[in-house]
Design a protein around this motif. Structure first.
Motif, mmCIF file in Angstrom:
data_model
loop_
_atom_site.group_PDB
_atom_site.id
_atom_site.type_symbol
_atom_site.label_atom_id
_atom_site.label_comp_id
_atom_site.label_asym_id
_atom_site.label_seq_id
_atom_site.Cartn_x
_atom_site.Cartn_y
_atom_site.Cartn_z
ATOM 1 N N CYS A 161 -9.842 -2.108 -7.162
ATOM 2 C CA CYS A 161 -9.421 -0.898 -6.469
ATOM 3 C C CYS A 161 -10.296 -0.671 -5.241
ATOM 4 O O CYS A 161 -11.497 -0.937 -5.266
ATOM 5 N N SER A 162 -9.692 -0.217 -4.167
ATOM 6 C CA SER A 162 -10.442 0.159 -2.972
ATOM 7 C C SER A 162 -9.803 1.406 -2.377
ATOM 8 O O SER A 162 -8.644 1.712 -2.668
ATOM 9 N N TRP A 163 -10.559 2.135 -1.568
ATOM 10 C CA TRP A 163 -10.012 3.345 -0.979
ATOM 11 C C TRP A 163 -10.641 3.609 0.372
ATOM 12 O O TRP A 163 -11.723 3.123 0.686
ATOM 13 N N VAL A 172 -5.659 5.185 -1.673
ATOM 14 C CA VAL A 172 -6.137 4.283 -2.719
ATOM 15 C C VAL A 172 -5.251 3.048 -2.801
ATOM 16 O O VAL A 172 -4.016 3.157 -2.788
ATOM 17 N N ARG A 174 -4.630 -0.264 -5.239
ATOM 18 C CA ARG A 174 -4.920 -0.873 -6.534
ATOM 19 C C ARG A 174 -4.332 -2.277 -6.594
ATOM 20 O O ARG A 174 -3.270 -2.545 -6.035
ATOM 21 N N GLU A 175 -5.040 -3.139 -7.300
ATOM 22 C CA GLU A 175 -4.610 -4.527 -7.415
ATOM 23 C C GLU A 175 -3.258 -4.650 -8.115
ATOM 24 O O GLU A 175 -2.467 -5.530 -7.810
ATOM 25 N N HIS A 180 2.564 1.777 -1.690
ATOM 26 C CA HIS A 180 1.638 2.702 -1.056
ATOM 27 C C HIS A 180 2.403 3.650 -0.154
ATOM 28 O O HIS A 180 3.382 3.253 0.502
#
Length: 216
Positions: A161-163, A172, A174-175, A180
């Motif tokens: 996860c990255s944001w 955010v 997510r894998e 999005h």
């Protein structure tokens, strides 16, 4: 260059002072680890006790393991762990197992992964890294066994996860979720970046088959 100058500056201060703070050496070792100054960091670590009368504690050893791991010196990192007068922590094994995923040394990876599992039984990292290393060596049967072992033991893989904050809103990524609110514009931009990376002769490690093996 800046980090190297900072390391030299701290080293000179240590020589000039009549007392030596543990935190000072810790800061210098952290700088050496982040800056890739393995030889300088190793030299400083080795003289802490002999020349400055400061006994390295678990944090100093952890910095050394991190420093050597980042440089791909996995065997030296293992020697540091074996030689220290402390019990290795989960953090220490975690740093080393992450480095193993890049350098694909099966013998060391297996030993490190087993040590980490013994401390944190539900941690997915050692299983995932070991699977990746075996996949890089095309040992697919072992990869399948590891995935089954994770399932039997109830170990769940942590989703990447990255944001990023954009216009006071947190976006955010997510894998496991390619949808999005930004729509096609976001992923079109990512594709352009990926093409630029490929043109720079970057060759990704193809572990996509690991995703297919999760069903076992």
């Amino acid at each position: 260059m800046v980090k190297q100058a900072w390391l030299c500056s701290y080293s000179r201060k240590c020589v000039q002072k009549t007392y030596y703070l543990t935190i000072t050496f810790l800061a210098v070792l952290l700088a050496g680890s982040n800056g890739g100054l393995v030889n300088e960091g190793s030299q400083l670590f080795s003289c802490m006790d002999v020349e400055h009368g400061v006994m390295p504690d678990i944090e100093h050893y952890t910095c050394m393991v991190d420093m050597l791991s980042r440089a791909g010196r996995l065997k030296q990192a293992m020697e540091v762990i074996k030689s220290m007068p402390y019990e290795p922590s989960a953090l220490m094994w975690g740093l080393l197992v992450r480095a193993c995923s890049l350098h694909a040394d099966i013998a060391i990876t297996q030993q490190v992964a087993e040590s980490l599992v013994a401390l944190v039984t539900q941690e997915s990292l050692p299983y995932v890294v070991l699977s990746q290393v075996y996949a890089m060596k095309c040992h697919w049967e072992t990869v399948v066994c590891l995935r089954r072992m994770m399932k039997e033991r109830g170990v769940k893989e942590v989703v990447g996860c990255s944001w990023i904050i954009m216009k006071n809103k947190v976006a955010v990524f997510r894998e496991d979720n390619m949808v999005h609110p930004g729509g096609k514009a976001v992923y079109n931009t990512l594709r352009l970046l990926w093409w630029d990376i490929r043109e720079m002769d970057y060759v990704p490690m193809d572990c996509s088959i690991l995703g297919d093996l999760k069903r076992f």
